[in-house]
Scaffold this motif. Structure first.
Motif, PDB file in Angstrom:
ATOM      1  N   LEU A 220      33.964  39.150  37.605  1.00 27.35           N
ATOM      2  CA  LEU A 220      32.560  39.094  38.025  1.00 27.35           C
ATOM      3  C   LEU A 220      32.424  39.389  39.512  1.00 27.35           C
ATOM      4  N   ASP A 221      33.377  38.915  40.310  1.00 26.70           N
ATOM      5  CA  ASP A 221      33.352  39.223  41.741  1.00 26.70           C
ATOM      6  C   ASP A 221      33.489  40.726  41.974  1.00 26.70           C
ATOM      7  N   ALA A 222      34.349  41.370  41.180  1.00 30.12           N
ATOM      8  CA  ALA A 222      34.524  42.816  41.304  1.00 30.12           C
ATOM      9  C   ALA A 222      33.248  43.551  40.902  1.00 30.12           C
ATOM     10  N   PHE A 223      32.569  43.040  39.873  1.00 36.64           N
ATOM     11  CA  PHE A 223      31.297  43.632  39.440  1.00 36.64           C
ATOM     12  C   PHE A 223      30.255  43.548  40.551  1.00 36.64           C
ATOM     13  N   THR A 224      30.151  42.379  41.171  1.00 42.48           N
ATOM     14  CA  THR A 224      29.187  42.202  42.259  1.00 42.48           C
ATOM     15  C   THR A 224      29.515  43.102  43.439  1.00 42.48           C
ATOM     16  N   ALA A 225      30.804  43.213  43.763  1.00 45.29           N
ATOM     17  CA  ALA A 225      31.206  44.072  44.874  1.00 45.29           C
ATOM     18  C   ALA A 225      30.851  45.530  44.615  1.00 45.29           C
ATOM     19  N   GLU A 226      30.922  45.959  43.342  1.00 44.12           N
ATOM     20  CA  GLU A 226      30.660  47.353  42.997  1.00 44.12           C
ATOM     21  C   GLU A 226      29.171  47.644  42.866  1.00 44.12           C
ATOM     22  N   THR A 227      28.392  46.681  42.366  1.00 43.62           N
ATOM     23  CA  THR A 227      26.994  46.952  42.043  1.00 43.62           C
ATOM     24  C   THR A 227      25.990  46.230  42.940  1.00 43.62           C
ATOM     25  N   GLY A 228      26.422  45.176  43.622  1.00 42.69           N
ATOM     26  CA  GLY A 228      25.506  44.363  44.396  1.00 42.69           C
ATOM     27  C   GLY A 228      24.719  43.373  43.551  1.00 42.69           C
ATOM     28  N   ILE A 229      24.977  43.334  42.259  1.00 46.06           N
ATOM     29  CA  ILE A 229      24.281  42.423  41.351  1.00 46.06           C
ATOM     30  C   ILE A 229      25.016  41.085  41.290  1.00 46.06           C
TER      31      ILE A 229
ATOM     32  N   LYS B 299      24.647  46.860  32.585  1.00 43.74           N
ATOM     33  CA  LYS B 299      25.606  47.269  33.614  1.00 43.74           C
ATOM     34  C   LYS B 299      26.830  46.361  33.624  1.00 43.74           C
ATOM     35  N   LEU B 300      26.617  45.052  33.421  1.00 44.57           N
ATOM     36  CA  LEU B 300      27.747  44.128  33.381  1.00 44.57           C
ATOM     37  C   LEU B 300      28.621  44.386  32.164  1.00 44.57           C
ATOM     38  N   ILE B 301      28.009  44.599  31.011  1.00 47.68           N
ATOM     39  CA  ILE B 301      28.792  44.872  29.797  1.00 47.68           C
ATOM     40  C   ILE B 301      29.572  46.170  29.960  1.00 47.68           C
ATOM     41  N   GLN B 302      28.952  47.176  30.548  1.00 43.67           N
ATOM     42  CA  GLN B 302      29.669  48.428  30.821  1.00 43.67           C
ATOM     43  C   GLN B 302      30.866  48.173  31.722  1.00 43.67           C
ATOM     44  N   PHE B 303      30.650  47.369  32.758  1.00 41.81           N
ATOM     45  CA  PHE B 303      31.739  47.079  33.693  1.00 41.81           C
ATOM     46  C   PHE B 303      32.860  46.290  33.009  1.00 41.81           C
ATOM     47  N   LEU B 304      32.502  45.270  32.225  1.00 40.33           N
ATOM     48  CA  LEU B 304      33.517  44.459  31.568  1.00 40.33           C
ATOM     49  C   LEU B 304      34.332  45.258  30.561  1.00 40.33           C
ATOM     50  N   SER B 305      33.739  46.325  30.042  1.00 41.82           N
ATOM     51  CA  SER B 305      34.474  47.179  29.105  1.00 41.82           C
ATOM     52  C   SER B 305      35.379  48.177  29.820  1.00 41.82           C
ATOM     53  N   SER B 306      35.212  48.322  31.112  1.00 38.05           N
ATOM     54  CA  SER B 306      35.953  49.337  31.869  1.00 38.05           C
ATOM     55  C   SER B 306      37.435  48.993  31.973  1.00 38.05           C
ATOM     56  N   PRO B 307      38.285  50.001  32.151  1.00 40.44           N
ATOM     57  CA  PRO B 307      39.719  49.728  32.343  1.00 40.44           C
ATOM     58  C   PRO B 307      39.975  48.768  33.496  1.00 40.44           C
ATOM     59  N   GLU B 308      39.239  48.924  34.592  1.00 42.45           N
ATOM     60  CA  GLU B 308      39.428  48.038  35.754  1.00 42.45           C
ATOM     61  C   GLU B 308      39.205  46.584  35.381  1.00 42.45           C
ATOM     62  N   ALA B 309      38.094  46.299  34.725  1.00 38.51           N
ATOM     63  CA  ALA B 309      37.765  44.913  34.387  1.00 38.51           C
ATOM     64  C   ALA B 309      38.692  44.363  33.314  1.00 38.51           C
ATOM     65  N   GLN B 310      39.037  45.194  32.317  1.00 34.75           N
ATOM     66  CA  GLN B 310      39.991  44.736  31.308  1.00 34.75           C
ATOM     67  C   GLN B 310      41.301  44.320  31.959  1.00 34.75           C
TER      68      GLN B 310
END
Length: 352
Positions: free
Chosen positions: A50-59, A281-292
């Protein structure tokens, strides 16, 4: 107030929660760019992603963690629910949120491209983002290196040597449901009866205590999830668990013409998501190779996307040949598996 809900809305949500017998825990007001998460997963396990998601999207992300009643709370909140995203573990809980009517379908090319079809709901109501295997914990001292299949757990050579948690636990029901999908109900019931006869004791405790029982010599093998081994091996707060883990090795049983049973941790889009675009956007990110990769490293699970690697701790267990059976098909047999567990009185333990 929940995620910035108005006082009147907050009052209605509290009343709805009370009527459903669910504890009401209000949240601090949230900023506009936010996604609200209701989670069965411990926050510490998902926070790095989640921290990585926020850093990438600002959300920003807000999390409500519940160990039970999550679906009922969302249902009670109704159209006023602040939930955007649901995070949970196990195919049973993923299908339950769908059946409770608290999710909505998401057809998204990015998510579908990232996640193999067997780890997605065919109707788009949930998505598996990491997986774990239902394996055997085996005594390093008393069990050789020969392969063991799931079918062999009913072999009389293991009589009095198997430990497990309740057969009605979601993790075991998923395995038994997979067995029904592979073998049919008649053969699975025969197998379950054989497994019951091989138990060293009445099913009890969680997965980790089974490793403790092996170390104590109460049994030689036990059913358990892979990630618990990683958690035990790295448990600095309770070093005793390291001793349990050191007493066992991981054995990957398989089905005939199949692989090792796997289950997932997953995500779903809440039915009335007030911040739907951010949720997607979060679901897309969590499905990404980076987040996995981040989540697998943190929780000692496996990424679901082929070609991604588990953490070094998990890789040391050996090679996982994951069964390709659809999780949706497994979930379809859960009721039959639960009834079967009761019919053979598995949780009563061995007959003699």
């Amino acid at each position: 107030m929940i995620f910035g809900a108005s006082r009147s809305t907050s009052t209605r949500l509290a009343a709805a929660a009370l009527a459903a017998g669910i504890a009401y825990v209000p949240f601090a007001a949230a900023a506009d760019e936010v996604v609200n998460i209701y989670s069965y997963r411990q926050p510490a396990l998902i926070q790095p992603a989640l921290d990585a998601f926020t850093a990438e999207t600002g959300i920003r992300t807000e999390i409500l963690f519940l160990d039970k009643g999550l679906e009922d709370r969302i249902a009670a909140e109704g159209t006023n629910s602040p939930a955007d995203v649901i995070l949970t573990v196990d195919i049973a809980r993923l299908t339950n949120v769908k059946e409770k009517g608290v999710t909505q379908a998401l057809e998204d090319e990015t998510v579908n491209a990232n996640l193999p079809a067997e780890y997605r709901d065919p109707e788009g109501h949930w998505f598996g983002i990491t997986k774990r295997a239902r394996v055997l914990y085996a005594s390093k001292e008393r069990v050789g290196d020969e392969p063991i299949t799931y079918a062999e757990l009913a072999d009389p050579k293991w009589k009095g040597k198997i430990c497990m948690r309740s057969g009605q636990h979601d993790y075991n029901l998923a395995l038994f449901s997979a067995a029904i999908a592979h073998w049919g109900e008649e053969k699975t019931e025969e197998w379950l009866t054989g497994l019951k006869n091989n138990l060293a004791r009445k099913p009890d405790g969680g997965d980790r205590p089974q490793a403790k029982a092996i170390m104590a010599g109460e049994c030689d093998i036990a059913l358990g999830n892979t990630y618990y081994v990683g958690l035990m091996q790295t448990n600095e707060k309770d070093p005793e668990e390291k001793e349990w883990a050191n007493a066992i090795k991981v054995v990957f049983p398989t089905f005939e013409n199949g692989g090792t049973h796997v289950n997932v941790s997953g995500v779903a889009l809440a039915k009335n998501a007030p911040n739907r675009d951010n949720a997607v956007k979060l679901i897309q990110f969590l499905s990404s190779p980076e987040a996995q990769q981040i989540q697998a490293e943190q929780s000692y699970e496996y990424p679901v996307q082929p070609g991604l690697e588990a953490s070094p701790v998990v890789q040391a267990f050996g090679e996982l040949n994951a069964d390709t059976l659809s999780l949706a098909e497994i979930a379809a047999h859960r009721k039959a598996a639960s009834e079967m567990v009761d019919r053979v009185a598995l949780d009563d333990g061995p007959s003699s």
